[in-house]
Design a protein around this motif. Structure first.
Motif, short mmCIF file in Angstrom:
data_model
loop_
_atom_site.label_atom_id
_atom_site.label_comp_id
_atom_site.label_asym_id
_atom_site.label_seq_id
_atom_site.Cartn_x
_atom_site.Cartn_y
_atom_site.Cartn_z
N PRO A 19 -3.92 4.38 7.45
CA PRO A 19 -2.48 4.65 7.48
C PRO A 19 -1.93 4.72 8.91
O PRO A 19 -2.56 5.27 9.80
CB PRO A 19 -2.36 6.00 6.78
CG PRO A 19 -3.60 6.11 5.94
CD PRO A 19 -4.66 5.38 6.70
N PHE A 20 -0.75 4.16 9.09
CA PHE A 20 -0.02 4.15 10.35
C PHE A 20 -0.70 3.34 11.44
O PHE A 20 -0.31 3.38 12.59
CB PHE A 20 0.25 5.58 10.88
CG PHE A 20 1.08 6.40 9.95
CD1 PHE A 20 2.44 6.19 9.85
CD2 PHE A 20 0.50 7.37 9.16
CE1 PHE A 20 3.22 6.94 8.99
CE2 PHE A 20 1.26 8.13 8.31
CZ PHE A 20 2.63 7.91 8.22
N VAL A 21 -1.78 2.62 11.10
CA VAL A 21 -2.53 1.86 12.09
C VAL A 21 -2.65 0.40 11.69
O VAL A 21 -2.31 -0.50 12.45
CB VAL A 21 -3.94 2.45 12.30
CG1 VAL A 21 -4.77 1.59 13.24
CG2 VAL A 21 -3.86 3.88 12.82
N ASP A 22 -3.14 0.17 10.47
CA ASP A 22 -3.50 -1.17 10.04
C ASP A 22 -2.32 -1.99 9.52
O ASP A 22 -1.37 -1.46 8.95
CB ASP A 22 -4.54 -1.10 8.91
CG ASP A 22 -5.95 -1.02 9.43
OD1 ASP A 22 -6.20 -1.44 10.57
OD2 ASP A 22 -6.81 -0.52 8.68
N THR A 23 -2.49 -3.29 9.69
CA THR A 23 -1.66 -4.28 9.01
C THR A 23 -2.59 -4.95 8.00
O THR A 23 -3.81 -4.76 8.05
CB THR A 23 -1.16 -5.35 10.00
OG1 THR A 23 -2.29 -6.05 10.53
CG2 THR A 23 -0.35 -4.73 11.14
N PRO A 24 -2.05 -5.74 7.07
CA PRO A 24 -2.96 -6.47 6.18
C PRO A 24 -3.97 -7.32 6.96
O PRO A 24 -5.15 -7.38 6.61
CB PRO A 24 -2.02 -7.34 5.34
CG PRO A 24 -0.76 -6.54 5.29
CD PRO A 24 -0.66 -5.91 6.67
N ASN A 25 -3.53 -7.93 8.06
CA ASN A 25 -4.43 -8.76 8.86
C ASN A 25 -5.56 -7.94 9.47
O ASN A 25 -6.73 -8.33 9.42
CB ASN A 25 -3.64 -9.49 9.96
CG ASN A 25 -4.48 -10.53 10.65
OD1 ASN A 25 -4.80 -11.55 10.06
ND2 ASN A 25 -4.84 -10.28 11.90
N SER A 26 -5.24 -6.79 10.06
CA SER A 26 -6.30 -5.99 10.69
C SER A 26 -7.26 -5.44 9.64
O SER A 26 -8.46 -5.31 9.90
CB SER A 26 -5.71 -4.86 11.54
OG SER A 26 -4.99 -3.94 10.76
N THR A 27 -6.77 -5.12 8.45
CA THR A 27 -7.64 -4.65 7.37
C THR A 27 -8.60 -5.77 6.96
O THR A 27 -9.80 -5.55 6.82
CB THR A 27 -6.81 -4.19 6.16
OG1 THR A 27 -5.92 -3.17 6.57
CG2 THR A 27 -7.70 -3.67 5.05
N LEU A 28 -8.08 -6.98 6.77
CA LEU A 28 -8.94 -8.10 6.41
C LEU A 28 -9.95 -8.42 7.51
O LEU A 28 -11.11 -8.71 7.22
CB LEU A 28 -8.09 -9.34 6.11
CG LEU A 28 -7.37 -9.31 4.77
CD1 LEU A 28 -6.35 -10.45 4.69
CD2 LEU A 28 -8.36 -9.39 3.62
N ARG A 29 -9.53 -8.33 8.78
CA ARG A 29 -10.46 -8.58 9.88
C ARG A 29 -11.63 -7.59 9.82
O ARG A 29 -12.78 -7.97 10.04
CB ARG A 29 -9.76 -8.52 11.23
CG ARG A 29 -8.79 -9.68 11.46
CD ARG A 29 -8.19 -9.64 12.86
NE ARG A 29 -9.14 -10.17 13.82
CZ ARG A 29 -9.38 -11.47 14.02
NH1 ARG A 29 -8.74 -12.37 13.31
NH2 ARG A 29 -10.25 -11.86 14.90
N ARG A 30 -11.34 -6.32 9.52
CA ARG A 30 -12.39 -5.32 9.43
C ARG A 30 -13.30 -5.60 8.24
O ARG A 30 -14.53 -5.56 8.35
CB ARG A 30 -11.78 -3.91 9.34
CG ARG A 30 -12.81 -2.81 9.49
CD ARG A 30 -12.25 -1.40 9.56
NE ARG A 30 -11.36 -1.10 8.46
CZ ARG A 30 -10.03 -1.06 8.53
NH1 ARG A 30 -9.41 -1.32 9.66
NH2 ARG A 30 -9.30 -0.78 7.47
N ILE A 31 -12.72 -5.91 7.07
CA ILE A 31 -13.51 -6.20 5.87
C ILE A 31 -14.41 -7.42 6.09
O ILE A 31 -15.56 -7.44 5.67
CB ILE A 31 -12.59 -6.42 4.65
CG1 ILE A 31 -11.91 -5.10 4.27
CG2 ILE A 31 -13.36 -6.99 3.47
CD1 ILE A 31 -10.77 -5.27 3.28
#
Length: 134
Positions: A21-33
């Motif tokens: 929350p308050f940090v990730d975008t969909p792109n950053s979440t996918l990059r981590r996954i």
């Protein structure tokens, strides 16, 4: 312009569950996954010498000029169309088709199919242009 991907509601919900929350975008979440290295700035990068933060709505959220969940409007009189976008807690905009964009210009460009200045296109529901809020 970065490519756009569409996901169903279940995939989007799972991305939200995995996001910080308050940090990730969909792109950053996918990059981590996907175990990809972090990338500075929004997807697609920003202009050389410019701060990516100055192109996002984060500062307007932080100081209270905009609020999470607020609906923004783009009234395209020439096309007789009205587009709505919801402001997310990350400062990104979610369009009615469910796509999420890090900047107002990214959202407007997605809607129009060509480069647009979303800061001039989008207004609050009471008609205040985003550009005036900066």
């Amino acid at each position: 312009m970065s490519p756009t991907i569409r996901v169903d509601d279940q995939v989007y919900e799972e991305l939200q569950n995995r996001a910080k929350p308050f940090v990730d975008t969909p792109n950053s979440t996918l990059r981590r996954i996907l175990d990809l290295p972090e990338r500075p700035g929004p997807a697609g990068g920003s202009a050389p010498g410019s701060s990516s933060r100055e192109h996002t709505l984060g500062p307007l959220l932080a100081d209270g000029r905009l609020r999470i969940g607020q609906r923004l409007v783009w009234r395209r009189r020439n096309l007789n169309r009205v587009h709505y976008a919801e402001l997310l807690e990350t400062g990104a905009l979610r369009l009615e088709d469910g796509s999420v964009h890090d900047t107002p210009s990214g959202a407007a460009t997605s809607l129009a199919g060509n480069a647009q200045n979303g800061w001039k296109a989008f207004t609050t529901e009471d008609g205040i242009p985003l550009d005036d809020l900066r």
